[in-house]
Design a protein around this motif. Structure first.
Motif, PDB file in Angstrom:
ATOM      1  N   ALA A  61       0.834  -1.206   0.000  1.00  6.35           N
ATOM      2  CA  ALA A  61       0.000   0.000   0.000  1.00  6.35           C
ATOM      3  C   ALA A  61       0.866   1.252   0.000  1.00  6.35           C
ATOM      4  O   ALA A  61       0.547   2.247  -0.670  1.00  6.35           O
ATOM      5  N   GLY A  62       1.968   1.212   0.747  1.00  4.75           N
ATOM      6  CA  GLY A  62       2.875   2.353   0.766  1.00  4.75           C
ATOM      7  C   GLY A  62       3.524   2.601  -0.586  1.00  4.75           C
ATOM      8  O   GLY A  62       3.673   3.748  -1.013  1.00  4.75           O
ATOM      9  N   GLU A  63       3.912   1.512  -1.281  1.00  2.00           N
ATOM     10  CA  GLU A  63       4.503   1.653  -2.604  1.00  2.00           C
ATOM     11  C   GLU A  63       3.503   2.266  -3.593  1.00  2.00           C
ATOM     12  O   GLU A  63       3.874   3.066  -4.453  1.00  2.00           O
ATOM     13  N   ALA A  64       2.239   1.891  -3.457  1.00  2.00           N
ATOM     14  CA  ALA A  64       1.217   2.443  -4.348  1.00  2.00           C
ATOM     15  C   ALA A  64       0.918   3.902  -4.031  1.00  2.00           C
ATOM     16  O   ALA A  64       0.660   4.706  -4.943  1.00  2.00           O
ATOM     17  N   PHE A  65       0.979   4.254  -2.739  1.00  2.00           N
ATOM     18  CA  PHE A  65       0.616   5.617  -2.327  1.00  2.00           C
ATOM     19  C   PHE A  65       1.757   6.606  -2.521  1.00  2.00           C
ATOM     20  O   PHE A  65       1.513   7.808  -2.735  1.00  2.00           O
ATOM     21  N   LEU A  66       3.014   6.155  -2.477  1.00  4.37           N
ATOM     22  CA  LEU A  66       4.157   7.062  -2.490  1.00  4.37           C
ATOM     23  C   LEU A  66       4.183   7.992  -3.702  1.00  4.37           C
ATOM     24  O   LEU A  66       4.327   9.212  -3.524  1.00  4.37           O
ATOM     25  N   PRO A  67       4.074   7.493  -4.947  1.00  2.14           N
ATOM     26  CA  PRO A  67       4.133   8.449  -6.073  1.00  2.14           C
ATOM     27  C   PRO A  67       3.007   9.471  -6.048  1.00  2.14           C
ATOM     28  O   PRO A  67       3.205  10.621  -6.450  1.00  2.14           O
ATOM     29  N   ARG A  68       1.838   9.086  -5.561  1.00  4.37           N
ATOM     30  CA  ARG A  68       0.733  10.055  -5.453  1.00  4.37           C
ATOM     31  C   ARG A  68       1.036  11.098  -4.383  1.00  4.37           C
ATOM     32  O   ARG A  68       0.753  12.284  -4.552  1.00  4.37           O
ATOM     33  N   ALA A  69       1.619  10.639  -3.262  1.00  7.01           N
ATOM     34  CA  ALA A  69       1.966  11.578  -2.198  1.00  7.01           C
ATOM     35  C   ALA A  69       3.027  12.560  -2.673  1.00  7.01           C
ATOM     36  O   ALA A  69       2.947  13.766  -2.396  1.00  7.01           O
ATOM     37  N   GLN A  70       4.019  12.061  -3.407  1.00  4.41           N
ATOM     38  CA  GLN A  70       5.061  12.945  -3.937  1.00  4.41           C
ATOM     39  C   GLN A  70       4.464  13.960  -4.920  1.00  4.41           C
ATOM     40  O   GLN A  70       4.848  15.128  -4.915  1.00  4.41           O
ATOM     41  N   ARG A  71       3.524  13.498  -5.734  1.00  4.54           N
ATOM     42  CA  ARG A  71       2.893  14.402  -6.689  1.00  4.54           C
ATOM     43  C   ARG A  71       2.062  15.468  -5.972  1.00  4.54           C
ATOM     44  O   ARG A  71       2.056  16.637  -6.369  1.00  4.54           O
ATOM     45  N   ILE A  72       1.374  15.082  -4.889  1.00  2.46           N
ATOM     46  CA  ILE A  72       0.584  16.054  -4.115  1.00  2.46           C
ATOM     47  C   ILE A  72       1.487  17.148  -3.567  1.00  2.46           C
ATOM     48  O   ILE A  72       1.183  18.345  -3.681  1.00  2.46           O
ATOM     49  N   LEU A  73       2.621  16.757  -2.997  1.00  2.19           N
ATOM     50  CA  LEU A  73       3.530  17.757  -2.424  1.00  2.19           C
ATOM     51  C   LEU A  73       4.134  18.629  -3.516  1.00  2.19           C
ATOM     52  O   LEU A  73       4.285  19.840  -3.334  1.00  2.19           O
ATOM     53  N   ARG A  74       4.469  18.014  -4.665  1.00  5.70           N
ATOM     54  CA  ARG A  74       5.033  18.791  -5.759  1.00  5.70           C
ATOM     55  C   ARG A  74       4.018  19.808  -6.275  1.00  5.70           C
ATOM     56  O   ARG A  74       4.362  20.963  -6.553  1.00  5.70           O
ATOM     57  N   GLU A  75       2.759  19.391  -6.390  1.00  4.14           N
ATOM     58  CA  GLU A  75       1.736  20.314  -6.872  1.00  4.14           C
ATOM     59  C   GLU A  75       1.468  21.428  -5.865  1.00  4.14           C
ATOM     60  O   GLU A  75       1.183  22.565  -6.245  1.00  4.14           O
ATOM     61  N   MET A  76       1.599  21.118  -4.586  1.00  4.29           N
ATOM     62  CA  MET A  76       1.459  22.167  -3.572  1.00  4.29           C
ATOM     63  C   MET A  76       2.591  23.189  -3.699  1.00  4.29           C
ATOM     64  O   MET A  76       2.360  24.395  -3.617  1.00  4.29           O
ATOM     65  N   GLU A  77       3.818  22.688  -3.926  1.00  2.00           N
ATOM     66  CA  GLU A  77       4.952  23.595  -4.130  1.00  2.00           C
ATOM     67  C   GLU A  77       4.734  24.471  -5.354  1.00  2.00           C
ATOM     68  O   GLU A  77       5.003  25.678  -5.336  1.00  2.00           O
TER      69      GLU A  77
END
Length: 299
Positions: A61-77
């Motif tokens: 589940a963490g492997e599946a969620f990680l790229p989405r989490a990284q994208r969320i933070l990048r889009e916030m930046e």
């Protein structure tokens, strides 16, 4: 409901490979980071990290969620950067890829000027002569010389360059200077490995193509130039690789009566990119640094 601070804690923990290191990076207590991770897992209803006394590992589940989490933070930046841009201030990360030879010869002073103009930007530059996909390669923008032909991308023209057929005086003294396509066919070439080995010359309304015999194929323009300087053969190179050598006479332009196909330098990025304001500012700064015409084309 997921909270942004939990996502931040998760990505930092993965990046740092431990909760303690993530806490130091975020300037928080270890217990606070642990609680934010636990709260995120409760919100998702899944375990993201497998904790042990020695290390942390991602669950499926963490492997599946990680790229989405990284994208969320990048889009916030990027959203924060857009707001800064509207107020006249650019800030945040900017990830750029560029060819090795061009980067070494021309990007150092240009990037220094850009970062002096926008001190809030944190730039990372990756020099790579392989093809880098600006849409999926993990970069905000890619510098590329040559045709783009990709509908997913915006391509901003930064500068133009002629391609010249060149040789060292020592090579010409030994093998003679070709003055026609027929004479050129008997000579040896230094070819760029990452594109077609054809040499293309403008002849009337079309192109005449030659496929020379290669003494060396290499994926770097500086190495190509050095091989020509050593007298190993002729090469067709953009002027941004050899304008100084042409001026000093270390390399001689070989004129066979037809001009070679030109080169153009582009800054490419995805059409829907959130950091477009930073990319546009970077492109504008590069164009000012290179000049119009660019300094490598000036007599």
């Amino acid at each position: 409901m997921m909270k942004l601070d939990g996502i931040t804690a998760f990505v930092a923990t993965v990046d740092q490979t431990s909760i303690s290191a993530a806490a130091r990076r975020l300037g928080l207590a270890k217990s606070v980071v642990s609680e934010r991770l636990a709260e995120l897992e409760r919100a998702l209803g899944a375990t993201l990290l497998q904790r042990s006394t020695r290390r942390l590992t991602l669950t499926s589940a963490g492997e599946a969620f990680l790229p989405r989490a990284q994208r969320i933070l990048r889009e916030m930046e990027e959203a924060a950067a857009e707001i800064d841009a509207r107020s006249g201030k650019l800030a945040g990360p900017l990830r750029i890829s560029a060819p090795v030879g061009f980067g070494i010869l021309h990007l150092g002073p240009a990037i220094a000027r850009f970062l002096q103009e926008h001190p809030g930007i944190e730039m990372s530059l990756d020099l790579d002569d392989r093809f880098v996909d600006a849409a999926t390669g993990g970069f905000d923008a890619v510098l590329r010389h040559g045709a783009i032909g990709d509908g997913r991308l915006i391509a901003r023209r930064l500068a133009t360059s002629r391609r010249l057929l060149v040789a060292a005086p020592s090579y010409l003294a030994e093998h003679g200077k070709p003055t026609s396509l027929t004479e050129l066919e008997g000579h040896t070439a230094i070819l760029y490995a990452n594109r077609s080995g054809d040499w293309r010359f403008a002849a009337g309304s079309g192109w005449t193509v030659m496929r020379p015999r290669a003494a060396l194929r290499v994926n770097n323009g500086i190495v190509m130039r050095d091989a020509v300087l050593a007298g190993l053969g002729l090469a067709m190179l953009p002027t941004f690789f050899l304008h100084q050598e042409i001026k000093t006479g270390a390399l001689i332009e070989v004129d066979i009566g037809w001009p070679a196909e030109g080169a153009e330098l582009f800054l490419t990025y995805p059409r829907d990119h959130g950091a477009a304001s930073k990319i546009r500012a970077f492109g504008d700064s590069l164009r000012r640094s290179f000049g119009d015409p660019p300094y490598w084309e000036q007599p």
